[in-house]
Design a protein around this motif. Structure first.
Motif, PDB file in Angstrom:
ATOM      1  N   MET A 298      42.460  62.735  26.105  1.00 56.31           N
ATOM      2  CA  MET A 298      42.966  63.729  27.054  1.00 56.31           C
ATOM      3  C   MET A 298      41.981  64.100  28.163  1.00 56.31           C
ATOM      4  O   MET A 298      42.394  64.284  29.318  1.00 56.31           O
ATOM      5  N   PRO A 299      40.672  64.210  27.884  1.00 59.16           N
ATOM      6  CA  PRO A 299      39.746  64.566  28.967  1.00 59.16           C
ATOM      7  C   PRO A 299      39.696  63.545  30.107  1.00 59.16           C
ATOM      8  O   PRO A 299      39.229  63.870  31.205  1.00 59.16           O
ATOM      9  N   VAL A 300      40.193  62.334  29.856  1.00 62.72           N
ATOM     10  CA  VAL A 300      40.163  61.302  30.902  1.00 62.72           C
ATOM     11  C   VAL A 300      41.145  61.637  32.024  1.00 62.72           C
ATOM     12  O   VAL A 300      40.976  61.180  33.159  1.00 62.72           O
ATOM     13  N   GLY A 301      42.151  62.447  31.735  1.00 59.58           N
ATOM     14  CA  GLY A 301      43.144  62.788  32.758  1.00 59.58           C
ATOM     15  C   GLY A 301      42.685  63.913  33.666  1.00 59.58           C
ATOM     16  O   GLY A 301      43.436  64.851  33.932  1.00 59.58           O
ATOM     17  N   ASP A 302      41.468  63.810  34.166  1.00 67.49           N
ATOM     18  CA  ASP A 302      40.888  64.887  34.972  1.00 67.49           C
ATOM     19  C   ASP A 302      40.895  64.588  36.470  1.00 67.49           C
ATOM     20  O   ASP A 302      40.262  65.304  37.256  1.00 67.49           O
ATOM     21  N   GLY A 303      41.619  63.515  36.856  1.00 70.99           N
ATOM     22  CA  GLY A 303      41.715  63.211  38.284  1.00 70.99           C
ATOM     23  C   GLY A 303      40.608  62.335  38.822  1.00 70.99           C
ATOM     24  O   GLY A 303      40.616  61.990  40.013  1.00 70.99           O
ATOM     25  N   ARG A 304      39.657  61.951  37.970  1.00 70.80           N
ATOM     26  CA  ARG A 304      38.540  61.108  38.435  1.00 70.80           C
ATOM     27  C   ARG A 304      38.789  59.655  38.035  1.00 70.80           C
ATOM     28  O   ARG A 304      38.941  59.345  36.865  1.00 70.80           O
ATOM     29  N   GLY A 305      38.799  58.784  39.010  1.00 70.47           N
ATOM     30  CA  GLY A 305      38.914  57.362  38.718  1.00 70.47           C
ATOM     31  C   GLY A 305      37.534  56.750  38.585  1.00 70.47           C
ATOM     32  O   GLY A 305      36.521  57.452  38.583  1.00 70.47           O
ATOM     33  N   LEU A 306      37.490  55.444  38.459  1.00 69.46           N
ATOM     34  CA  LEU A 306      36.214  54.738  38.454  1.00 69.46           C
ATOM     35  C   LEU A 306      35.703  54.610  39.882  1.00 69.46           C
ATOM     36  O   LEU A 306      36.456  54.771  40.849  1.00 69.46           O
ATOM     37  N   SER A 307      34.443  54.288  40.015  1.00 68.69           N
ATOM     38  CA  SER A 307      33.886  54.064  41.348  1.00 68.69           C
ATOM     39  C   SER A 307      34.411  52.750  41.908  1.00 68.69           C
ATOM     40  O   SER A 307      34.874  51.873  41.166  1.00 68.69           O
ATOM     41  N   VAL A 308      34.332  52.602  43.210  1.00 64.73           N
ATOM     42  CA  VAL A 308      34.755  51.359  43.864  1.00 64.73           C
ATOM     43  C   VAL A 308      33.975  50.179  43.292  1.00 64.73           C
ATOM     44  O   VAL A 308      34.528  49.093  43.063  1.00 64.73           O
ATOM     45  N   GLU A 309      32.698  50.394  43.022  1.00 62.51           N
ATOM     46  CA  GLU A 309      31.850  49.321  42.498  1.00 62.51           C
ATOM     47  C   GLU A 309      32.283  48.923  41.087  1.00 62.51           C
ATOM     48  O   GLU A 309      32.329  47.727  40.757  1.00 62.51           O
ATOM     49  N   GLN A 310      32.619  49.909  40.269  1.00 61.58           N
ATOM     50  CA  GLN A 310      33.062  49.600  38.901  1.00 61.58           C
ATOM     51  C   GLN A 310      34.378  48.831  38.905  1.00 61.58           C
ATOM     52  O   GLN A 310      34.541  47.858  38.169  1.00 61.58           O
ATOM     53  N   VAL A 311      35.323  49.286  39.731  1.00 58.17           N
ATOM     54  CA  VAL A 311      36.608  48.602  39.816  1.00 58.17           C
ATOM     55  C   VAL A 311      36.410  47.162  40.271  1.00 58.17           C
ATOM     56  O   VAL A 311      37.014  46.225  39.725  1.00 58.17           O
ATOM     57  N   ALA A 312      35.543  46.965  41.250  1.00 56.84           N
ATOM     58  CA  ALA A 312      35.282  45.614  41.770  1.00 56.84           C
ATOM     59  C   ALA A 312      34.718  44.710  40.673  1.00 56.84           C
ATOM     60  O   ALA A 312      35.105  43.536  40.552  1.00 56.84           O
ATOM     61  N   LYS A 313      33.811  45.244  39.867  1.00 58.21           N
ATOM     62  CA  LYS A 313      33.240  44.440  38.780  1.00 58.21           C
ATOM     63  C   LYS A 313      34.295  44.070  37.745  1.00 58.21           C
ATOM     64  O   LYS A 313      34.274  42.970  37.182  1.00 58.21           O
ATOM     65  N   LEU A 314      35.221  44.977  37.494  1.00 59.65           N
ATOM     66  CA  LEU A 314      36.234  44.726  36.473  1.00 59.65           C
ATOM     67  C   LEU A 314      37.244  43.664  36.886  1.00 59.65           C
ATOM     68  O   LEU A 314      37.923  43.082  36.029  1.00 59.65           O
ATOM     69  N   LYS A 315      37.367  43.401  38.182  1.00 54.97           N
ATOM     70  CA  LYS A 315      38.311  42.373  38.643  1.00 54.97           C
ATOM     71  C   LYS A 315      38.000  41.012  38.027  1.00 54.97           C
ATOM     72  O   LYS A 315      38.910  40.200  37.787  1.00 54.97           O
ATOM     73  N   SER A 316      36.733  40.748  37.767  1.00 62.73           N
ATOM     74  CA  SER A 316      36.350  39.434  37.234  1.00 62.73           C
ATOM     75  C   SER A 316      36.709  39.267  35.765  1.00 62.73           C
ATOM     76  O   SER A 316      36.573  38.180  35.208  1.00 62.73           O
ATOM     77  N   HIS A 317      37.170  40.357  35.129  1.00 69.49           N
ATOM     78  CA  HIS A 317      37.494  40.291  33.707  1.00 69.49           C
ATOM     79  C   HIS A 317      38.998  40.138  33.454  1.00 69.49           C
ATOM     80  O   HIS A 317      39.465  40.327  32.326  1.00 69.49           O
ATOM     81  N   ARG A 318      39.738  39.786  34.500  1.00 72.10           N
ATOM     82  CA  ARG A 318      41.173  39.494  34.340  1.00 72.10           C
ATOM     83  C   ARG A 318      41.339  38.366  33.338  1.00 72.10           C
ATOM     84  O   ARG A 318      40.685  37.338  33.422  1.00 72.10           O
ATOM     85  N   TRP A 319      42.264  38.567  32.414  1.00 70.65           N
ATOM     86  CA  TRP A 319      42.494  37.588  31.335  1.00 70.65           C
ATOM     87  C   TRP A 319      43.948  37.710  30.900  1.00 70.65           C
ATOM     88  O   TRP A 319      44.285  38.501  30.037  1.00 70.65           O
ATOM     89  N   ILE A 320      44.792  36.926  31.491  1.00 65.73           N
ATOM     90  CA  ILE A 320      46.216  37.019  31.196  1.00 65.73           C
ATOM     91  C   ILE A 320      46.573  36.081  30.052  1.00 65.73           C
ATOM     92  O   ILE A 320      46.325  34.879  30.106  1.00 65.73           O
ATOM     93  N   ARG A 321      47.122  36.668  29.003  1.00 65.85           N
ATOM     94  CA  ARG A 321      47.600  35.908  27.852  1.00 65.85           C
ATOM     95  C   ARG A 321      48.631  36.747  27.148  1.00 65.85           C
ATOM     96  O   ARG A 321      48.733  37.956  27.411  1.00 65.85           O
ATOM     97  N   ASN A 322      49.419  36.169  26.271  1.00 67.89           N
ATOM     98  CA  ASN A 322      50.455  36.923  25.593  1.00 67.89           C
ATOM     99  C   ASN A 322      50.244  36.854  24.087  1.00 67.89           C
ATOM    100  O   ASN A 322      50.654  35.910  23.425  1.00 67.89           O
ATOM    101  N   PHE A 323      49.593  37.887  23.541  1.00 68.28           N
ATOM    102  CA  PHE A 323      49.323  37.936  22.106  1.00 68.28           C
ATOM    103  C   PHE A 323      50.559  38.351  21.310  1.00 68.28           C
ATOM    104  O   PHE A 323      50.533  38.319  20.081  1.00 68.28           O
ATOM    105  N   TYR A 324      51.627  38.774  21.990  1.00 68.30           N
ATOM    106  CA  TYR A 324      52.845  39.149  21.265  1.00 68.30           C
ATOM    107  C   TYR A 324      53.584  37.910  20.759  1.00 68.30           C
ATOM    108  O   TYR A 324      54.410  38.006  19.860  1.00 68.30           O
ATOM    109  N   GLN A 325      53.291  36.766  21.352  1.00 73.72           N
ATOM    110  CA  GLN A 325      53.984  35.544  20.958  1.00 73.72           C
ATOM    111  C   GLN A 325      53.305  34.881  19.769  1.00 73.72           C
ATOM    112  O   GLN A 325      52.124  35.051  19.539  1.00 73.72           O
TER     113      GLN A 325
END
Length: 325
Positions: A298-325
């Motif tokens: 619940m404390p995460v819903g305080d209106g603060r997102g990640l920094s631009v730099e953090q979001v940019a770093k996370l883009k490289s961790h995209r990993w699309i797969r379907n574990f439901y199958q």
């Protein structure tokens, strides 16, 4: 708690919502009703005002628990918004290609299921009624829209949404463009960033509210799922994390933490803030079956997102797969 507008509905809902699949005792094992009720009440004490459930979660069991708490809060003068879902008539999850709307969502089925949900919830109106699966092949097909319109006219539902098939974010673009849908619910997380490509821009353009599910990758992105993790018999995560998947996920989560310079204990917060950093997102609905998890998220819903730099770093961790199958 920070609140965002749920698209064209105009509802102001908490950034952290409550995903109520786990309390329905279907797929997730180990939740007790008493603990579930305590978690729901505690989340509301901490500012939550949006709960997502479904008729198919324990054949209405989740809806009954949600309704009990929502009615309690209403007696205290507090409004809690409820979204639920109609299961497909043919029982197919996800929706299969080439299946007609008459096999999944007829007007009669839509109305009958809504009546059942209203009975379970003990409410006169559902704030957001959703289809539990969707295929864009159904746009302009069948009688489902007539059923939705009738329910709106009768005051039994306020708004209409769809829960998009697992890992198929573009399979609702056509529906969004028609203007008849008010909200969409979609899998979106650090691994599956694909909604950013086309779905989220379409939602922004057409003012459609976005409800994000599986932001923690069924627990994978919390950093707590390791090769030695075990789940109770009957828990769907035994299938989701089968084989070498637990170790593969843990290795990737360790890389994310190292890349951002954070501890594994911070990963649940990072995962939720990543989703909330996108302006199209209205709310994220993690499952919170315990008071401990409620107080962590619940404390995460305080209106603060990640920094631009953090979001940019996370883009490289995209990993699309379907574990439901």
């Amino acid at each position: 708690m920070n609140y965002r507008t749920l698209g064209r509905t105009g509802l102001r809902i908490s950034e952290i919502g409550y995903g109520a699949w786990g309390i329905g005792k279907s797929g997730w094992i180990g939740a007790s009703d008493d603990e579930s009720l305590q978690a729901l009440r505690r989340s509301i004490e901490l500012g939550l005002n949006f709960i997502d459930t479904a008729l198919g979660y324990g054949d209405g069991h989740s809806e009954k628990l949600v309704g009990q708490v929502v009615r309690e809060q209403a007696a205290k003068g507090k409004d809690i918004y409820v979204a639920t879902k109609i299961p497909p008539k043919n029982g197919q999850w996800p929706a299969h290609a080439g299946v007609s709307a008459d096999e999944t969502f007829t007007a009669e089925h839509v109305i009958a299921c809504t009546e059942r949900s209203l009975s379970h919830l003990g409410l006169e109106t559902i704030d957001v009624q959703q289809f539990h699966v969707w295929s864009d092949e159904w746009v302009g097909q069948g009688s489902w829209l007539e059923g939705i319109q009738k329910l709106k006219e009768q005051g039994k539902i306020r708004h209409f949404g769809v829960s998009i098939n697992d890992h198929q974010p573009e399979n609702a673009i056509k529906l969004i463009e028609t203007g008849v849908v008010d909200t969409v619910q979609v899998i979106y997380n650090i691994f599956d960033q694909s909604p950013e490509d086309h779905l989220l821009p379409a939602c922004e353009k057409h003012n459609v509210g976005v409800i994000v599910r599986v932001a923690l990758d069924e627990g994978g992105l919390t950093g707590k799922v390791t090769s030695g993790t075990t789940f109770d018999e009957g828990d769907f995560r035994n299938h989701y994390f089968r084989g070498d998947r637990k170790q593969e996920v843990f290795d990737r989560v360790q890389k994310i933490a190292a890349d951002l310079g954070v501890s594994l204990e911070e990963m649940p917060e990072i995962a939720l803030r990543y989703v909330l950093s996108h302006p199209a997102v209205s709310t994220v609905i993690p499952g919170m079956r315990t008071v401990r998890n409620v107080e962590r998220n619940m404390p995460v819903g305080d209106g603060r997102g990640l920094s631009v730099e953090q979001v940019a770093k996370l883009k490289s961790h995209r990993w699309i797969r379907n574990f439901y199958q």
